[in-house]
Design a protein around this motif. Structure first.
Motif, PDB file in Angstrom:
ATOM      1  N   MET A   9      18.320   8.683  12.146  1.00 44.04           N
ATOM      2  CA  MET A   9      18.627   7.559  11.412  1.00 44.04           C
ATOM      3  C   MET A   9      18.538   8.350   9.913  1.00 44.04           C
ATOM      4  N   SER A  10      19.293   7.949   9.137  1.00 46.03           N
ATOM      5  CA  SER A  10      19.433   8.274   7.704  1.00 46.03           C
ATOM      6  C   SER A  10      18.388   7.710   6.908  1.00 46.03           C
ATOM      7  N   ALA A  11      17.479   8.487   6.199  1.00 52.64           N
ATOM      8  CA  ALA A  11      16.343   8.209   5.500  1.00 52.64           C
ATOM      9  C   ALA A  11      16.831   8.277   3.988  1.00 52.64           C
ATOM     10  N   ARG A  45      28.463   5.202  13.286  1.00 50.10           N
ATOM     11  CA  ARG A  45      28.394   3.853  13.934  1.00 50.10           C
ATOM     12  C   ARG A  45      27.244   3.772  14.860  1.00 50.10           C
ATOM     13  N   ALA A  46      26.854   4.734  15.620  1.00 50.27           N
ATOM     14  CA  ALA A  46      25.683   4.665  16.506  1.00 50.27           C
ATOM     15  C   ALA A  46      24.445   4.363  15.622  1.00 50.27           C
ATOM     16  N   GLN A  68      24.285   0.664  14.681  1.00 57.87           N
ATOM     17  CA  GLN A  68      24.078  -0.137  15.927  1.00 57.87           C
ATOM     18  C   GLN A  68      22.465   0.072  16.104  1.00 57.87           C
ATOM     19  N   ASP A  69      21.782   1.262  16.040  1.00 52.11           N
ATOM     20  CA  ASP A  69      20.356   1.344  16.129  1.00 52.11           C
ATOM     21  C   ASP A  69      19.607   0.636  15.082  1.00 52.11           C
ATOM     22  N   PHE A  70      20.139   0.773  13.757  1.00 47.13           N
ATOM     23  CA  PHE A  70      19.089   0.027  12.861  1.00 47.13           C
ATOM     24  C   PHE A  70      19.527  -1.445  12.957  1.00 47.13           C
ATOM     25  N   MET A 106      23.915  -5.084   7.604  1.00 44.85           N
ATOM     26  CA  MET A 106      25.181  -5.035   6.977  1.00 44.85           C
ATOM     27  C   MET A 106      24.961  -4.528   5.346  1.00 44.85           C
ATOM     28  N   GLU A 107      24.064  -5.237   4.801  1.00 44.18           N
ATOM     29  CA  GLU A 107      23.881  -4.987   3.262  1.00 44.18           C
ATOM     30  C   GLU A 107      23.355  -3.611   3.269  1.00 44.18           C
ATOM     31  N   MET A 108      22.319  -3.258   4.077  1.00 45.04           N
ATOM     32  CA  MET A 108      21.739  -2.093   3.862  1.00 45.04           C
ATOM     33  C   MET A 108      22.733  -0.673   4.308  1.00 45.04           C
ATOM     34  N   THR A 109      23.618  -0.876   5.225  1.00 43.08           N
ATOM     35  CA  THR A 109      24.421   0.092   5.583  1.00 43.08           C
ATOM     36  C   THR A 109      25.817   0.257   4.905  1.00 43.08           C
ATOM     37  N   GLN A 110      26.258  -1.134   4.551  1.00 39.61           N
ATOM     38  CA  GLN A 110      27.474  -1.151   4.074  1.00 39.61           C
ATOM     39  C   GLN A 110      27.695  -1.895   2.843  1.00 39.61           C
ATOM     40  N   GLY A 111      26.674  -2.070   2.091  1.00 39.08           N
ATOM     41  CA  GLY A 111      26.591  -2.767   0.902  1.00 39.08           C
ATOM     42  C   GLY A 111      27.894  -2.500  -0.148  1.00 39.08           C
ATOM     43  N   ALA A 112      28.006  -1.169  -0.309  1.00 35.90           N
ATOM     44  CA  ALA A 112      29.000  -0.725  -1.128  1.00 35.90           C
ATOM     45  C   ALA A 112      30.606  -1.467  -0.905  1.00 35.90           C
ATOM     46  N   ALA A 113      30.661  -1.756   0.486  1.00 31.61           N
ATOM     47  CA  ALA A 113      31.743  -2.364   0.708  1.00 31.61           C
ATOM     48  C   ALA A 113      31.960  -3.898   0.218  1.00 31.61           C
ATOM     49  N   LEU A 114      30.773  -4.334   0.164  1.00 30.60           N
ATOM     50  CA  LEU A 114      30.751  -6.154  -0.022  1.00 30.60           C
ATOM     51  C   LEU A 114      30.555  -6.233  -1.408  1.00 30.60           C
ATOM     52  N   HIS A 115      30.124  -5.266  -2.223  1.00 27.98           N
ATOM     53  CA  HIS A 115      29.833  -5.888  -3.677  1.00 27.98           C
ATOM     54  C   HIS A 115      29.868  -4.603  -4.541  1.00 27.98           C
TER      55      HIS A 115
END
Length: 371
Positions: free
Chosen positions: A1-3, A11-12, A15-17, A346-355
């Protein structure tokens, strides 16, 4: 997992997170529901009510099986506040304790209002969930600390004599900030705990708990998390009671089979440090999640808080699928928790795509307003 805060998530990893986030929130909630009916009872009273083995299944509380309390309510608002802090970062306003305080004030409104005010769009979607408008044995320190708009800080904490475990329980989501350094996780949890629980034992227990959960969410062992928490606590004034409790918990692991007497000894006089010690111990020695949670709640102290702390650790360690499905099936508010957990992930992993500077998803800003 990325720190790393800006890392690209595969993607894996996502899903784990998400499974660990779901596990943490559902773990806190289902253990809160398990322990709430026996909260404050002596061990003998628990056995009289539920048999010689004590409580081994969900029991009735607040009119139903699986009812959550203020521990879970506040934990959900912690998640809401963290998402809102990320969204507000686009504006250049970046002070998470303030965003968490605003979230906790939204919780405080649920304790005094009859229901949500649909006109207050700036409150976001969670504050409009009608089932959260219920008083579920809220701790006096929480009501007093959030009784006005003044935010407690480490320099000027609210309720400076309160050592209760409630602030530690709502700190579970801070441990899910896996892109943050552990010392920042501890600092944020302590600052937010001081908004209601101003004794060093309470706010440092909250910080230590968040650091331990942070390690588990990143795939590390409970022992590694405890050792990191002890190292980060060492230079902090007032840390001795929390450090001693954690050391006591690790020492108890090597003393043979767990017993209710050992749990009672670790719990001590019901402070945040004792509840944290119970949670760490039960997480390590439990044969499975169900056994660990029953160990945590069958004691004469704050059973709900000790259970919820344990549930958060186990959920972060194992993910949602390790939690007892029969209990989850009866858990109050589970659909809300799953939506909130997935939004957080979703916010913590893809927030840049949301805002962000190049544009924002209107639906996301309606759910988590910048205001």
């Amino acid at each position: 997992m990325s720190a790393t805060a800006g890392a690209v998530w595969g993607r894996a990893e996502q899903q784990d997170f998400r499974s660990r986030v779901r596990g943490t929130l559902l773990g806190v909630a289902v253990a809160d529901a398990l322990g709430a009916p026996v909260d404050g009872l002596t061990l003998e009273e628990i056995r009289q009510a539920h048999g010689p083995q004590g409580l081994t299944d969900l029991a009735f509380g607040h009119g139903r099986r699986g009812a959550i309390t203020h521990h879970t309510q506040l934990t959900l608002f912690s998640v809401d506040g963290l998402i809102r802090a990320q969204v507000r970062r686009d504006t250049g306003a970046w002070h998470p304790p303030t965003d968490l305080h605003r979230a906790y004030l939204r919780w405080a409104a649920t304790q005094r209002d009859w229901g949500p005010d649909e006109r207050r769009k700036e409150d976001g979607w969670l504050a409009r969930e009608e089932w959260l408008y219920a008083r579920r044995s809220p701790a006096r320190a929480c009501l007093l600390g959030l009784g006005d708009d003044t935010m407690g800080t480490l320099d000027a904490p609210k309720n400076p004599g309160d050592q209760g475990p409630e602030a530690a329980v709502r700190s579970a989501p801070f441990g899910l900030l896996v892109g943050w350094e552990p010392q920042l996780v501890l600092q944020l949890a302590a600052e937010c705990a001081a908004q209601t629980h101003g004794h060093p034992t309470a706010y440092l227990a909250a910080g230590a708990y968040a650091v331990i959960l942070h390690a588990l969410a990143r795939g590390e062992s409970p022992d590694a998390g405890v050792q990191r928490a002890l190292a980060l606590l060492a230079p902090r004034p007032g840390q001795q009671q929390v450090a001693d409790a954690l050391q006591h918990a690790l020492g108890a692991v090597r003393q043979g089979m767990p017993t209710p007497d050992r749990i009672e000894e670790l719990a001590g006089d019901g402070t945040a440090a004792g509840a944290l010690a119970v949670a760490v111990y039960c997480t390590v020695v439990g044969e499975d999640v169900r056994h660990a949670l029953c160990l945590a709640v069958n004691q004469g102290g704050p059973s709900g808080a000790a259970g919820a702390l344990t549930g958060g650790l186990l959920g972060a360690l194992h993910g949602e699928t390790a939690l007892p499905p029969a209990w989850l099936a009866e858990l109050e508010g589970r659909p809300t928790m799953l939506v909130l957990a997935d939004d957080f992930a979703m916010e913590m992993t893809q927030g840049a795509a949301l805002h962000g500077p190049t544009g924002s998803a209107p639906g996301w800003l309606e759910r988590y307003p910048r205001a």
